[in-house]
Write an enzyme that holds these catalytic residues in place. Structure first.
Site, PDB file in Angstrom:
ATOM      1  N   VAL A   1       0.846  -1.200   0.000  1.00 15.69           N
ATOM      2  CA  VAL A   1       0.000   0.000   0.000  1.00 15.69           C
ATOM      3  C   VAL A   1       0.879   1.247   0.000  1.00 15.69           C
ATOM      4  O   VAL A   1       1.721   1.433   0.882  1.00 15.69           O
ATOM      5  CB  VAL A   1      -0.941   0.016   1.228  1.00 15.69           C
ATOM      6  CG1 VAL A   1      -1.820   1.269   1.194  1.00 15.69           C
ATOM      7  CG2 VAL A   1      -1.801  -1.240   1.269  1.00 15.69           C
ATOM      8  N   LYS A   2       0.642   2.084  -1.012  1.00 13.29           N
ATOM      9  CA  LYS A   2       1.456   3.294  -1.152  1.00 13.29           C
ATOM     10  C   LYS A   2       0.743   4.442  -0.440  1.00 13.29           C
ATOM     11  O   LYS A   2      -0.438   4.719  -0.700  1.00 13.29           O
ATOM     12  CB  LYS A   2       1.633   3.601  -2.642  1.00 13.29           C
ATOM     13  CG  LYS A   2       2.949   4.225  -2.985  1.00 13.29           C
ATOM     14  CD  LYS A   2       3.135   4.176  -4.485  1.00 13.29           C
ATOM     15  CE  LYS A   2       4.254   5.070  -4.931  1.00 13.29           C
ATOM     16  NZ  LYS A   2       4.274   5.227  -6.372  1.00 13.29           N
ATOM     17  N   VAL A   3       1.484   5.103   0.430  1.00 10.75           N
ATOM     18  CA  VAL A   3       0.921   6.115   1.327  1.00 10.75           C
ATOM     19  C   VAL A   3       1.712   7.414   1.173  1.00 10.75           C
ATOM     20  O   VAL A   3       2.954   7.371   1.179  1.00 10.75           O
ATOM     21  CB  VAL A   3       1.051   5.617   2.793  1.00 10.75           C
ATOM     22  CG1 VAL A   3       0.486   6.621   3.765  1.00 10.75           C
ATOM     23  CG2 VAL A   3       0.408   4.245   2.972  1.00 10.75           C
TER      24      VAL A   3
END
Ligand code: E4P
Length: 223
Positions: free
Chosen positions: A83-85
């Site tokens: 998951v890219k945050v």
């Protein structure tokens, strides 16, 4: 150093995966929008093309609760998804929450070692350090990468430093020199890594000499 492709184009991922040296893929909202296809379907197809590879898919909410909801949704799609945050206060808070739950994260839009320190302390799996966007405005994008690799190693953080926003093959060379763990790049730059004028000229000469001598690898079947 691992090599990732930075794209939302499944055809590019398929082509690069065939080379046998692709370790993962990064996407971002702009790349997914450019692909003209749905987010989930695109990311899932990318996962299929790179078995076992880390595939980064970015959330788009900015409010913490909404970010958490999106993160868990994206995470549920496939075990390969990271998951890219974004690097914001809520992004770092979310990274800590996801890390505590065993969800892999890629903290993106990191431009300084201070930002990288926050991501590392929050338990980020990958820290995406953008270099090209800094060079574009006259800075030295690699400087933060150098400092981040040193920081991660000297303090023993588990995070991997991912060099992003790569614009040319020298950025890949510089990533190696800095000891970065991963470099992600557009398809065109990945292709450029193969090329050297002496390789091309050398191959041409070998083949010309071989053909001029009338040689063959397979012996002709006897009748
Ligand atoms: C990284 O994960 C980003 O998707 C990407 O490298 C951004 O690159 P750009 O500056 O070329 O948009």
């Amino acid at each position: 150093m691992k090599l990732f492709l930075d794209t939302g184009d499944v055809r590019e991922v398929k082509a690069a995966a065939e080379w046998g040296v692709l370790d993962g893929v990064t996407t971002n909202p702009s790349l997914i929008a450019k692909s003209g296809r749905g987010f989930r379907e695109t990311v899932l197809e990318i996962c299929e093309c790179v078995p076992g590879g880390a595939i980064s898919a970015e959330l788009v909410a900015t409010d913490y609760d909404a970010m958490l909801k999106e993160a868990l949704e994206i995470h549920s799609w496939h075990e390969q998804i990271v998951v890219k945050v974004p690097m914001t206060e809520n992004g770092v808070r979310l990274t800590r929450t996801l890390s505590d739950r065993g969800v892999r994260t890629n903290v993106t839009l990191v431009f300084s070692v201070n930002q990288a320190l926050l991501a590392a302390k929050a338990g980020a799996t990958f820290i995406s350090n953008f270099v090209g966007r800094v060079d574009d405005i006259g800075g030295d994008g690699m400087q933060a990468v150098r400092e981040t690799v040193e920081m991660v190693e000297s303090y023993g953080f588990d995070s991997e430093v991912l060099v992003a926003s790569i614009r040319h093959p020298m950025h890949v060379v510089e990533s190696l020199r800095c000891g970065a763990h991963i470099a992600t790049m557009p398809f065109k730059i990945f292709q450029q890594l193969f090329h050297h004028p002496l390789s091309e000229a050398g191959l041409k000469r070998f083949l010309d000499d071989w053909n001029a001598a009338g040689l063959e690898i397979f012996s002709k079947a006897k009748v």
